[in-house]
Design a protein around this motif. Sequence first.
Motif, PDB file in Angstrom:
ATOM      1  N   ARG A   1      95.944  -1.494  76.161  1.00 37.61           N
ATOM      2  CA  ARG A   1      96.761  -1.405  74.932  1.00 37.61           C
ATOM      3  C   ARG A   1      96.595  -2.872  74.129  1.00 37.61           C
ATOM      4  NH1 ARG A   1      95.889   2.964  75.454  1.00 37.61           N
ATOM      5  NH2 ARG A   1      97.337   4.405  76.799  1.00 37.61           N
ATOM      6  N   TYR A   2      96.128  -2.667  73.075  1.00 36.26           N
ATOM      7  CA  TYR A   2      95.722  -3.909  72.306  1.00 36.26           C
ATOM      8  C   TYR A   2      97.165  -4.477  71.995  1.00 36.26           C
ATOM      9  CZ  TYR A   2      92.296  -5.766  68.904  1.00 36.26           C
ATOM     10  OH  TYR A   2      91.443  -6.501  68.284  1.00 36.26           O
TER      11      TYR A   2
ATOM     12  N   ARG B   1      93.722  -8.950  63.583  1.00 37.46           N
ATOM     13  CA  ARG B   1      92.404  -8.479  63.717  1.00 37.46           C
ATOM     14  C   ARG B   1      91.402  -9.351  64.752  1.00 37.46           C
ATOM     15  NH1 ARG B   1      90.665  -6.993  57.446  1.00 37.46           N
ATOM     16  NH2 ARG B   1      92.414  -5.268  57.422  1.00 37.46           N
ATOM     17  N   ILE B   2      92.252  -9.734  65.738  1.00 36.71           N
ATOM     18  CA  ILE B   2      91.653 -10.865  66.539  1.00 36.71           C
ATOM     19  C   ILE B   2      91.180  -9.794  67.724  1.00 36.71           C
ATOM     20  CG2 ILE B   2      92.157 -12.384  68.724  1.00 36.71           C
ATOM     21  CD1 ILE B   2      94.343 -13.648  66.751  1.00 36.71           C
ATOM     22  N   GLU B   3      89.756 -10.207  67.927  1.00 35.78           N
ATOM     23  CA  GLU B   3      89.153  -9.410  69.039  1.00 35.78           C
ATOM     24  C   GLU B   3      88.539 -10.226  70.194  1.00 35.78           C
ATOM     25  OE1 GLU B   3      85.812  -7.911  66.238  1.00 35.78           O
ATOM     26  OE2 GLU B   3      87.075  -6.238  65.976  1.00 35.78           O
ATOM     27  N   GLY B   4      88.278  -9.504  71.215  1.00 32.32           N
ATOM     28  CA  GLY B   4      87.449 -10.070  72.412  1.00 32.32           C
ATOM     29  C   GLY B   4      87.155  -9.261  73.495  1.00 32.32           C
ATOM     30  N   ASN B   5      86.623  -9.875  74.361  1.00 33.14           N
ATOM     31  CA  ASN B   5      85.956  -9.184  75.564  1.00 33.14           C
ATOM     32  C   ASN B   5      86.449  -9.897  76.813  1.00 33.14           C
ATOM     33  OD1 ASN B   5      84.190  -7.550  73.879  1.00 33.14           O
ATOM     34  ND2 ASN B   5      82.428  -9.314  74.250  1.00 33.14           N
TER      35      ASN B   5
ATOM     36  N   ASP C   1      93.711 -10.837  77.745  1.00 31.57           N
ATOM     37  CA  ASP C   1      93.179 -10.815  79.196  1.00 31.57           C
ATOM     38  C   ASP C   1      94.468 -10.192  79.903  1.00 31.57           C
ATOM     39  OD1 ASP C   1      91.196 -12.385  78.439  1.00 31.57           O
ATOM     40  OD2 ASP C   1      92.138 -14.530  79.314  1.00 31.57           O
ATOM     41  N   SER C   2      95.758 -10.647  79.558  1.00 31.63           N
ATOM     42  CA  SER C   2      96.912  -9.936  80.420  1.00 31.63           C
ATOM     43  C   SER C   2      96.887  -8.190  80.027  1.00 31.63           C
ATOM     44  CB  SER C   2      98.090 -10.401  79.951  1.00 31.63           C
ATOM     45  OG  SER C   2      98.284 -11.693  80.079  1.00 31.63           O
ATOM     46  N   ALA C   3      96.438  -7.899  78.845  1.00 32.80           N
ATOM     47  CA  ALA C   3      96.477  -6.605  78.716  1.00 32.80           C
ATOM     48  C   ALA C   3      95.277  -5.667  79.278  1.00 32.80           C
ATOM     49  CB  ALA C   3      96.313  -6.343  76.869  1.00 32.80           C
ATOM     50  N   ALA C   4      94.237  -6.508  79.661  1.00 30.78           N
ATOM     51  CA  ALA C   4      93.085  -6.091  80.475  1.00 30.78           C
ATOM     52  C   ALA C   4      93.574  -5.962  81.809  1.00 30.78           C
ATOM     53  CB  ALA C   4      92.037  -6.843  80.361  1.00 30.78           C
ATOM     54  N   VAL C   5      94.156  -6.727  82.199  1.00 34.70           N
ATOM     55  CA  VAL C   5      94.658  -6.621  83.630  1.00 34.70           C
ATOM     56  C   VAL C   5      95.896  -5.602  84.045  1.00 34.70           C
ATOM     57  CG1 VAL C   5      95.885  -8.027  85.498  1.00 34.70           C
ATOM     58  CG2 VAL C   5      94.011  -9.126  84.360  1.00 34.70           C
ATOM     59  N   ALA C   6      96.700  -5.648  82.929  1.00 35.13           N
ATOM     60  CA  ALA C   6      97.830  -4.436  82.944  1.00 35.13           C
ATOM     61  C   ALA C   6      97.173  -3.142  82.922  1.00 35.13           C
ATOM     62  CB  ALA C   6      98.846  -4.857  81.937  1.00 35.13           C
TER      63      ALA C   6
END
Length: 97
Positions: free
Chosen positions: A9-10, A18-22, A52-57
């Motif tokens: 979830r973004y 509009r901040i993006e990242g990998n 980073d937190s959204a990716a881990v979650a």
Amino acid sequence: MLNEDVPFRYPVSLYLQRIEGNVTLRLFLDADGRVVSDSTRVVQPSGHTALDSAAVAGAAQLRFRPARRAGTPIPVSLLYPVHFRHPDGRMPAGDTL
């Protein structure tokens, strides 16, 4: 991966800006193809803690077909990239998506 829907979830505040990242995660999967609870690690951060937190979650909800050795399901470790992209954003330098 067996998920029909991507569980990431973004973060709304970053989406609106509009901040993006990998983010690259290290996942540890059990012999059933489930992410081992509390084992996910950020290997390559995005530069934004919220991404980073959204990716881990979201990783906790991933499901995979079990890895096998000689037909027997085994636990594995793998690197998993997560890309947060805004539909109106610019493609980050070096991005191939």
